[in-house]
Each structure stands twice: as structure tokens, then as C-alpha cells.
Design a protein around this motif. Structure first.
Motif, PDB file in Angstrom:
ATOM      1  N   HIS A 138       0.814  -1.202   0.000  1.00 24.12           N
ATOM      2  CA  HIS A 138       0.000   0.000   0.000  1.00 24.12           C
ATOM      3  C   HIS A 138       0.857   1.266   0.000  1.00 24.12           C
ATOM      4  CE1 HIS A 138      -3.142  -2.898   1.189  1.00 24.12           C
ATOM      5  NE2 HIS A 138      -3.953  -2.044   0.596  1.00 24.12           N
ATOM      6  N   ASP A 139       2.027   1.198   0.638  1.00 25.24           N
ATOM      7  CA  ASP A 139       2.939   2.337   0.587  1.00 25.24           C
ATOM      8  C   ASP A 139       3.330   2.632  -0.858  1.00 25.24           C
ATOM      9  OD1 ASP A 139       2.942   2.810   3.285  1.00 25.24           O
ATOM     10  OD2 ASP A 139       4.774   1.705   3.692  1.00 25.24           O
ATOM     11  N   GLY A 140       3.567   1.547  -1.616  1.00 26.36           N
ATOM     12  CA  GLY A 140       3.924   1.716  -3.020  1.00 26.36           C
ATOM     13  C   GLY A 140       2.804   2.342  -3.825  1.00 26.36           C
ATOM     14  N   LEU A 141       1.579   1.919  -3.548  1.00 33.92           N
ATOM     15  CA  LEU A 141       0.439   2.484  -4.261  1.00 33.92           C
ATOM     16  C   LEU A 141       0.260   3.964  -3.937  1.00 33.92           C
ATOM     17  CD1 LEU A 141      -2.153  -0.417  -3.837  1.00 33.92           C
ATOM     18  CD2 LEU A 141      -0.935   0.231  -5.922  1.00 33.92           C
ATOM     19  N   LEU A 142       0.429   4.295  -2.662  1.00 40.05           N
ATOM     20  CA  LEU A 142       0.278   5.696  -2.266  1.00 40.05           C
ATOM     21  C   LEU A 142       1.393   6.562  -2.864  1.00 40.05           C
ATOM     22  CD1 LEU A 142      -0.842   5.553   1.479  1.00 40.05           C
ATOM     23  CD2 LEU A 142      -2.142   6.413  -0.464  1.00 40.05           C
ATOM     24  N   ALA A 143       2.590   5.982  -2.984  1.00 37.21           N
ATOM     25  CA  ALA A 143       3.711   6.736  -3.548  1.00 37.21           C
ATOM     26  C   ALA A 143       3.466   7.076  -5.017  1.00 37.21           C
ATOM     27  CB  ALA A 143       4.996   5.929  -3.403  1.00 37.21           C
ATOM     28  N   GLN A 144       2.706   6.213  -5.705  1.00 40.35           N
ATOM     29  CA  GLN A 144       2.414   6.452  -7.119  1.00 40.35           C
ATOM     30  C   GLN A 144       1.203   7.346  -7.319  1.00 40.35           C
ATOM     31  OE1 GLN A 144       1.935   2.627  -8.977  1.00 40.35           O
ATOM     32  NE2 GLN A 144       3.815   1.806  -8.087  1.00 40.35           N
ATOM     33  N   ALA A 145       0.459   7.574  -6.240  1.00 40.43           N
ATOM     34  CA  ALA A 145      -0.822   8.273  -6.354  1.00 40.43           C
ATOM     35  C   ALA A 145      -0.702   9.761  -6.690  1.00 40.43           C
ATOM     36  CB  ALA A 145      -1.627   8.094  -5.067  1.00 40.43           C
ATOM     37  N   PHE A 164      -4.257  10.800  -8.559  1.00 36.52           N
ATOM     38  CA  PHE A 164      -5.512  10.904  -7.829  1.00 36.52           C
ATOM     39  C   PHE A 164      -5.400  12.026  -6.802  1.00 36.52           C
ATOM     40  CE2 PHE A 164      -4.998   6.406  -8.943  1.00 36.52           C
ATOM     41  CZ  PHE A 164      -6.165   6.190  -9.674  1.00 36.52           C
ATOM     42  N   PRO A 165      -6.410  12.863  -6.671  1.00 34.27           N
ATOM     43  CA  PRO A 165      -6.391  13.880  -5.618  1.00 34.27           C
ATOM     44  C   PRO A 165      -6.366  13.210  -4.247  1.00 34.27           C
ATOM     45  CG  PRO A 165      -8.126  14.321  -7.232  1.00 34.27           C
ATOM     46  CD  PRO A 165      -7.610  12.945  -7.507  1.00 34.27           C
ATOM     47  N   ARG A 166      -5.673  13.815  -3.300  1.00 30.51           N
ATOM     48  CA  ARG A 166      -5.567  13.249  -1.959  1.00 30.51           C
ATOM     49  C   ARG A 166      -6.940  13.075  -1.321  1.00 30.51           C
ATOM     50  NH1 ARG A 166      -3.058  15.905   3.491  1.00 30.51           N
ATOM     51  NH2 ARG A 166      -3.036  13.985   4.746  1.00 30.51           N
ATOM     52  N   LEU A 167      -7.878  13.941  -1.685  1.00 30.40           N
ATOM     53  CA  LEU A 167      -9.235  13.875  -1.134  1.00 30.40           C
ATOM     54  C   LEU A 167      -9.857  12.500  -1.321  1.00 30.40           C
ATOM     55  CD1 LEU A 167     -11.722  15.320   0.060  1.00 30.40           C
ATOM     56  CD2 LEU A 167     -12.326  16.006  -2.274  1.00 30.40           C
ATOM     57  N   PHE A 168      -9.522  11.834  -2.435  1.00 28.41           N
ATOM     58  CA  PHE A 168     -10.121  10.544  -2.733  1.00 28.41           C
ATOM     59  C   PHE A 168      -9.262   9.370  -2.265  1.00 28.41           C
ATOM     60  CE2 PHE A 168     -11.714  13.369  -6.231  1.00 28.41           C
ATOM     61  CZ  PHE A 168     -12.970  13.540  -5.664  1.00 28.41           C
ATOM     62  N   LEU A 169      -8.197   9.667  -1.545  1.00 26.00           N
ATOM     63  CA  LEU A 169      -7.317   8.617  -1.033  1.00 26.00           C
ATOM     64  C   LEU A 169      -7.185   8.675   0.485  1.00 26.00           C
ATOM     65  CD1 LEU A 169      -4.438   8.906  -3.647  1.00 26.00           C
ATOM     66  CD2 LEU A 169      -6.066   7.017  -3.461  1.00 26.00           C
ATOM     67  N   ILE A 170      -7.961   9.551   1.125  1.00 23.31           N
ATOM     68  CA  ILE A 170      -7.763   9.777   2.547  1.00 23.31           C
ATOM     69  C   ILE A 170      -8.051   8.523   3.367  1.00 23.31           C
ATOM     70  CG2 ILE A 170     -10.078  10.618   3.075  1.00 23.31           C
ATOM     71  CD1 ILE A 170      -6.726  12.139   4.262  1.00 23.31           C
ATOM     72  N   GLU A 171      -9.013   7.694   2.923  1.00 27.58           N
ATOM     73  CA  GLU A 171      -9.289   6.466   3.668  1.00 27.58           C
ATOM     74  C   GLU A 171      -8.121   5.489   3.572  1.00 27.58           C
ATOM     75  OE1 GLU A 171     -11.210   5.525  -0.387  1.00 27.58           O
ATOM     76  OE2 GLU A 171     -10.653   7.257   0.840  1.00 27.58           O
ATOM     77  N   THR A 172      -7.374   5.547   2.453  1.00 25.52           N
ATOM     78  CA  THR A 172      -6.198   4.693   2.303  1.00 25.52           C
ATOM     79  C   THR A 172      -5.105   5.136   3.275  1.00 25.52           C
ATOM     80  OG1 THR A 172      -6.739   4.395  -0.035  1.00 25.52           O
ATOM     81  CG2 THR A 172      -4.522   3.771   0.667  1.00 25.52           C
ATOM     82  N   GLU A 173      -4.960   6.443   3.472  1.00 32.48           N
ATOM     83  CA  GLU A 173      -4.002   6.944   4.460  1.00 32.48           C
ATOM     84  C   GLU A 173      -4.371   6.455   5.857  1.00 32.48           C
ATOM     85  OE1 GLU A 173      -3.148  11.095   4.463  1.00 32.48           O
ATOM     86  OE2 GLU A 173      -3.145  11.259   2.278  1.00 32.48           O
ATOM     87  N   PHE A 174      -5.656   6.449   6.147  1.00 29.87           N
ATOM     88  CA  PHE A 174      -6.118   5.968   7.453  1.00 29.87           C
ATOM     89  C   PHE A 174      -5.812   4.487   7.614  1.00 29.87           C
ATOM     90  CE2 PHE A 174      -9.696   4.274  10.100  1.00 29.87           C
ATOM     91  CZ  PHE A 174      -9.285   4.826  11.302  1.00 29.87           C
ATOM     92  N   GLN A 175      -6.055   3.710   6.561  1.00 23.41           N
ATOM     93  CA  GLN A 175      -5.740   2.276   6.605  1.00 23.41           C
ATOM     94  C   GLN A 175      -4.256   2.058   6.862  1.00 23.41           C
ATOM     95  OE1 GLN A 175      -7.106   0.889   2.799  1.00 23.41           O
ATOM     96  NE2 GLN A 175      -9.266   1.279   3.272  1.00 23.41           N
ATOM     97  N   GLN A 176      -3.426   2.876   6.231  1.00 27.57           N
ATOM     98  CA  GLN A 176      -1.982   2.765   6.439  1.00 27.57           C
ATOM     99  C   GLN A 176      -1.597   3.082   7.878  1.00 27.57           C
ATOM    100  OE1 GLN A 176      -1.341   0.870   3.998  1.00 27.57           O
ATOM    101  NE2 GLN A 176       0.611   1.819   3.536  1.00 27.57           N
TER     102      GLN A 176
END
Length: 229
Positions: free
Chosen positions: A139-146, A150-162
Motif C-alpha cells: 500500500h505504501d507503493g500504491l500511495l507513492a504512485q498516487a 488521484f487527488p488526496r481527497l479521494f485517497l484519505i481512507e487509504t491513508e487511514f488504513q496505512q
């Protein structure tokens, strides 16, 4: 206190979708999957229809029209009602602001952990730790490519999961260190109960030994209960 019908987050997700624009259930499912919301919300296509029907019965969504494309079956397009928009806002606001007790499977396993011998718990926690470390790296790799895609607004739940993954990994590492070193409180009694069971001791004998081993801790709990009835 949660209101009636607020137990299933999928219903809230449906309300947010039809708030954006009217949709039929198949399109709702595809949109949720396209946005990877199944990582945060349990998604089952069969149950989605039941959720939509439940929302319709409660007056939160309503059928806008029924369409047919080619030889495909007819599909009913749903739109949100005024009552649905109010419920969506109120429900989401409540979830954002007020913590609720969530019964996770790992927490349940930890609460029942003593039924397994310490050595077996260590082995199982090592397996879980390796798995979660790999999950976090992935997931760190996916977030690094984001960024930029993708706007951070649509990835905030992924940050929480991390963040949750990181906290769990840290917790497991600390617990394993205590178990391996023998510093975990009550470890001797925990192991002793399994040794007694293996030797054929009766449940009553095991309970008597544990009661004696944890006498000091139990007296502290009794005192706490008397001070805070």
C-alpha cells in the motif's frame, strides 16, 4: 446513539452515489469498485439490491425511471429524495464526529488468546506480522504512485488504513518482544495452565492454580470495582 437502519455503511455509500446523480444498482456497484471503495466498505452485489430496496421503503431513494439497453434486462434508475439527502448528511456527520466501538476480528482473537499456548501464539503472531508488513509495503507503493494521478481527497481512507496498519505492526512487534523475552506479565501462569491440561489435570485444578497465580492482580481489580461501582 445510532438511528434505525444505520448499521450498514453500504447504505450510506448508496446514498452518496445517488446524491451525485441518479443510478441503477449495477452502475452503483461498478462505481464503487472503480473507486476501490470495497477496501473500506463491504460490497456484495446481491446485498446491494437489498440495500437499495430498504432505502426505497424508508423513503430515502425513489425510482426515477426504468430503462432497457438492447437485449439487457430492464434496470431501474434511482434518485435520492429530500429525506435521503438529510439522512445522508446526518449519518455521515455522526460517523465523522462520534467514535463508535468496532469489534474487529483481531481484537476478538487477542481477547481469546490465552486458550492457545504461548509458543503457538508467538508463531501465529510472527505469521501475521510478516503478512501485515508486506501489506503495508504494497500500500505504501500504491500511495507513492498516487500523487498526480488521484487527488488526496479521494485517497484519505487509504491513508487511514496505512496508519492503522502501522499501529498494528508496532503493537505486534512489541507484544512479540515481551513474549519472547519472558517479560509478558502472567506468562508463567499462562504456560502452566497448558502444562496442567496436557498432564491431564481437571478443569477445576487448572482454575484453582490460575486463581492462585493471579491472586494479586484479581485483588487489584476487585478494589477498582469497589471504588468505581
Amino acid at each position: 446513539m445510532a438511528r434505525r437502519g444505520r448499521a450498514n455503511p453500504l447504505a450510506l455509500a448508496v446514498l452518496t452515489l445517488v446524491y451525485e446523480r441518479p443510478m441503477h444498482p449495477y452502475e452503483m456497484s461498478g462505481t464503487l469498485r472503480e473507486r476501490h471503495k470495497e477496501d473500506s466498505i463491504k460490497l456484495n452485489y446481491g446485498s446491494l439490491y437489498s440495500v437499495v430496496e430498504s432505502l426505497r421503503k424508508r423513503g430515502l431513494v425513489e425510482a426515477q425511471e426504468t430503462v432497457r439497453e438492447g437485449k439487457r434486462p430492464e434496470r431501474t434508475i434511482y434518485r435520492i429524495t429530500d429525506a435521503g439527502a438529510t439522512e445522508m448528511t446526518d449519518w455521515l456527520s455522526d460517523l465523522m464526529a462520534h467514535p463508535a466501538k468496532e469489534f474487529t476480528q483481531f481484537e476478538a482473537a487477542l481477547s481469546l488468546m490465552p486458550i492457545l499456548p504461548p509458543d503457538e501464539v508467538i508463531r501465529l503472531l510472527e505469521i501475521r506480522l510478516r503478512t501485515q508488513v508486506l501489506n503495508k509495503k504494497k500500500h505504501d507503493g500504491l500511495l507513492a504512485q498516487a500523487p498526480g494521478r488521484f487527488p488526496r481527497l479521494f485517497l484519505i481512507e487509504t491513508e487511514f488504513q496505512q496508519a492503522l496498519l502501522g499501529a498494528e505492526i508496532e503493537f505486534i512487534r512489541g507484544l512479540l518482544e515481551e513474549l519472547r523475552s519472558g517479560e509478558f506479565p502472567g506468562l508463567r501462569a499462562w504456560q502452566r495452565q497448558h502444562d496442567l491440561r496436557a498432564s491431564g489435570a481437571s478443569p477445576e485444578e487448572v482454575v484453582a492454580v490460575l486463581t492462585e497465580e493471579f491472586k494479586e492482580e484479581m485483588s487489584w481489580l476487585d478494589q477498582l470495582d469497589s471504588e468505581h461501582p
